[in-house]
Design a protein around this motif. Sequence first.
Motif, mmCIF file in Angstrom:
data_model
loop_
_atom_site.group_PDB
_atom_site.id
_atom_site.type_symbol
_atom_site.label_atom_id
_atom_site.label_comp_id
_atom_site.label_asym_id
_atom_site.label_seq_id
_atom_site.Cartn_x
_atom_site.Cartn_y
_atom_site.Cartn_z
ATOM 1 N N ALA A 129 0.811 -1.221 0.000
ATOM 2 C CA ALA A 129 0.000 0.000 0.000
ATOM 3 C C ALA A 129 0.843 1.269 0.000
ATOM 4 N N GLY A 130 2.166 1.146 0.134
ATOM 5 C CA GLY A 130 3.021 2.326 0.170
ATOM 6 C C GLY A 130 2.868 3.130 1.441
ATOM 7 N N VAL A 131 2.649 2.446 2.568
ATOM 8 C CA VAL A 131 2.433 3.126 3.852
ATOM 9 C C VAL A 131 3.766 3.665 4.385
ATOM 10 N N PRO A 132 3.787 4.856 4.998
ATOM 11 C CA PRO A 132 5.025 5.414 5.551
ATOM 12 C C PRO A 132 5.602 4.536 6.659
ATOM 13 N N ALA A 183 -4.152 2.494 5.707
ATOM 14 C CA ALA A 183 -3.428 1.865 4.600
ATOM 15 C C ALA A 183 -4.267 1.853 3.321
ATOM 16 N N ARG A 184 -5.574 1.713 3.456
ATOM 17 C CA ARG A 184 -6.439 1.720 2.273
ATOM 18 C C ARG A 184 -6.360 3.047 1.532
ATOM 19 N N ALA A 194 -1.534 -2.331 -7.488
ATOM 20 C CA ALA A 194 -1.182 -2.258 -6.071
ATOM 21 C C ALA A 194 -2.439 -2.099 -5.219
ATOM 22 N N LYS A 195 -3.339 -1.244 -5.642
ATOM 23 C CA LYS A 195 -4.597 -1.046 -4.908
ATOM 24 C C LYS A 195 -5.430 -2.328 -4.898
ATOM 25 N N LYS A 196 -5.556 -2.973 -6.054
ATOM 26 C CA LYS A 196 -6.362 -4.193 -6.143
ATOM 27 C C LYS A 196 -5.790 -5.294 -5.258
ATOM 28 N N THR A 197 -4.471 -5.450 -5.300
ATOM 29 C CA THR A 197 -3.824 -6.494 -4.511
ATOM 30 C C THR A 197 -3.980 -6.232 -3.023
ATOM 31 N N PHE A 198 -3.789 -4.988 -2.618
ATOM 32 C CA PHE A 198 -3.930 -4.660 -1.201
ATOM 33 C C PHE A 198 -5.357 -4.890 -0.732
#
Length: 311
Positions: A129-132, A183-184, A194-198
């Motif tokens: 999700a590319g979360v910090p 995270a969403r 990436a969005k679909k997988t998460f």
Amino acid sequence: MIGSGNQALSDNNVVGQHANLEITSHASDWYYAVCAAMGASTLIFMALAFRKPQNDRVFHYITASITAVACIAYFAMGSNLGQVPIQAEFIRPGNKWVRSAGTREVFYARYIDWVITTPLLLLDLLLTAGVPTPTILATILADEIMIATGLIGALTRTRYKWGFWTFGMAALFFIAYELLFDARRHAQTLGGDAKKTFMLCGVFLISIWFLYPVAWGLSEGGNVIHPDGEAVFYGVLDVLSKPVFGFLLIWGHRKISSSSVGLRIRDRSQITSEKYNHGNTQQYGVHPEGPGANVGSHPATTTGHATHTNV
């Protein structure tokens, strides 16, 4: 004469203390079957990793590590090792499954597995999700609290075990919030695969995780089901949350590069090339922008945007 079949329980009967209520050979066989599934999944994930460039293998390595650790834990439990007898809080003489219980075995090997693998499961999701980084660290800390309180509660005889269960549930709700809301939002910003997988893997995992407190309450907590039933309950949940989750995640990452989710991972060829180019720049005075550039020019005397070069 050496007997045929699974002899693990009799072979390890002399190892440590044993509870009045413990697994039978049926649960041992089941644990070994899950061990084999975890081991096979590890080999598949590693094989799939070698089909990707080195700097795009991070999710394969994380996922393979999860099933590898679980494989070892399930081998220990199938061998009836990594357990300790604990006096059951609830003695249920009317229950045909647990009426013999004075002490019940608790597998601390399971919690050692979880304290390693559950943060890696979260890392798979949060990196997707590319979360910090600060959010990742806070979420993993909550996860460690959840597992630690579960273990302490399982090893506690008195009603105070349910206090630790409550602490663990609070941590689980925090994790669920981070995945389903914070995270969403980051995943939606990335968009695409990436969005679909998460979204697929995140909802799948957190739905399964909310069944673990139920399993705990029926087994280590409430002494309602036999350790054989406990083995099946936890085993099914672990298969879903590790190999099945892993295959869904790796399938989703087949078209996702590490750089697209904010990870900058350089492989050996890139590092060598950058060092070589940097050395030529210093030795021969070659400007990073290539032939035709004004070697003696200074950025302060030019107009426009400055050019940044990663070394």
